[in-house]
Motif scaffolding. Structure first.
Motif, short mmCIF file in Angstrom:
data_model
loop_
_atom_site.label_atom_id
_atom_site.label_comp_id
_atom_site.label_asym_id
_atom_site.label_seq_id
_atom_site.Cartn_x
_atom_site.Cartn_y
_atom_site.Cartn_z
N GLU A 242 0.93 9.00 4.49
CA GLU A 242 1.89 7.73 5.87
C GLU A 242 1.56 6.89 4.93
O GLU A 242 2.83 6.01 5.24
CB GLU A 242 0.80 8.42 6.59
CG GLU A 242 0.68 9.36 7.64
CD GLU A 242 0.48 10.04 7.08
OE1 GLU A 242 -1.05 9.42 6.69
OE2 GLU A 242 0.38 11.60 7.21
N GLY A 243 1.21 6.05 4.31
CA GLY A 243 1.43 5.09 3.28
C GLY A 243 0.73 4.16 2.92
O GLY A 243 -0.98 5.30 2.76
N PRO B 286 4.67 1.38 3.46
CA PRO B 286 5.29 2.08 2.40
C PRO B 286 4.87 1.13 1.05
O PRO B 286 5.31 0.23 0.84
CB PRO B 286 6.44 3.13 2.31
CG PRO B 286 7.13 2.10 3.48
CD PRO B 286 6.04 0.95 4.18
N GLU C 103 6.48 2.58 -3.19
CA GLU C 103 7.40 3.36 -3.98
C GLU C 103 7.39 3.36 -5.54
O GLU C 103 7.60 1.85 -6.00
CB GLU C 103 8.89 3.70 -3.77
CG GLU C 103 8.92 2.94 -3.38
CD GLU C 103 10.72 4.28 -2.20
OE1 GLU C 103 10.72 4.71 -2.55
OE2 GLU C 103 11.43 2.88 -2.35
#
Length: 293
Positions: free
Chosen positions: A114-115, A270, A272
């Motif tokens: 989820e993060g 988040p 990435e």
């Protein structure tokens, strides 16, 4: 020869906060401010922060982290960058719980589907801890304003240190003010001897803040994790919000929990990967060799 030439890098982002990760643990070297500024040029590898990883100094930690802003200055904290290096390290070592050390203290992180949740530690509210150039007994609102004395445009910010200094101006609408114009003036105001991150905060509800940030050493940014933490803590401290808050930045949402049991700030959001590569002398500002006449 530039100091960082031939070093590998990883380009990442947290809610659009542009991060460059340099893993320097095998061959530690300082990041020269001039090379950081050259690398941050729009046509090269624009970033908000470099997260430079060095050999651990504290047992049980993965690395000692230095945080370098786009202007070459050093920061004490970067929440979005912390989530990025947590994701990087978790993938590298195959463990979802990682611990880093920074000049602001330990950074305890957990990576889930989820993060990434990062424990940012306890906020500091004392005027000398932030720091401020003069004493204020109550840092929930200090005397600082932009505009006419009888009709200031911005005034009475809450100030706090969450690894670096922050000033939060409470406004009815974050879009009603030109932060790109006021940000540099406020960042460098004499009241902040180490400069400050400047935020405009709009309380939508006790559980939701909208935030725009002028980041010290980086300028306007899509997201600033430490500013989200600062706004959430200051919102709770001034009675505007609860201790669990969703903070909406131009890049997206962060979830902040100012944990009552120990006053630690937990930030979830988040991170990435974008791409990786190797730094070249030209990227770092070394002029290309001219051809023979």
């Amino acid at each position: 020869m530039t100091a960082l030439a031939d070093r590998p890098f990883i380009k990442m982002n947290g809610l659009g906060n542009e991060i460059v990760v340099l893993d320097l643990r095998d061959a530690p070297i300082a990041v020269p401010p001039a090379e950081a500024r050259a690398l941050a040029r729009p046509e090269v590898l624009p970033f908000d922060q470099i997260m430079a990883l060095y050999p651990p100094r504290v047992a049980g930690t993965e690395a000692f982290v230095r945080i370098i802003n786009a202007d070459g200055s050093e920061a004490g904290a970067c929440g979005n960058g912390t989530r990025c290096i947590a994701l990087y390290e978790a993938g590298r070592i195959g463990r979802n719980h990682v611990l880093f050390e920074s000049i602001a203290g330990l950074l305890d992180c957990v990576v889930t589907p989820e993060g990434v949740t990062a424990d940012i530690g306890r906020p500091r509210f004392g005027w000398a801890e932030i720091p401020l150039a003069e004493e204020f007994a109550d840092t929930r609102a200090i005397e600082l304003q932009i505009g006419p004395i009888d009709a200031p445009v911005l005034h009475s910010p809450s100030v706090v240190n969450v690894g670096n200094p922050h000033a939060i101006f409470w406004v009815e609408n974050v879009e009603a003010h030109d932060l790109g114009r006021f940000g540099p003036l406020l960042e460098n105001h004499p009241i902040f001897p180490e400069r400050a991150n400047i935020s405009l905060a709009q309380v939508v509800s006790p559980g939701h803040i909208v935030l725009k940030v002028w980041e010290r050493g980086a300028g306007l940014t899509k997201a600033c994790g430490s500013a989200a933490c600062a706004a959430a803590v200051s919102g709770a401290r001034t009675g505007r919000t609860g201790r669990k808050v969703r903070v909406t930045l131009p890049g997206g949402d962060l979830f902040i929990d100012w944990r009552e049991s120990d006053d630690h700030i937990l930030m979830t959001g988040p991170a990435e990967f974008e791409f990786d590569g190797k730094l070249t002398p030209a990227m770092l500002g070394e002029p290309a060799a001219s051809g023979a006449a």
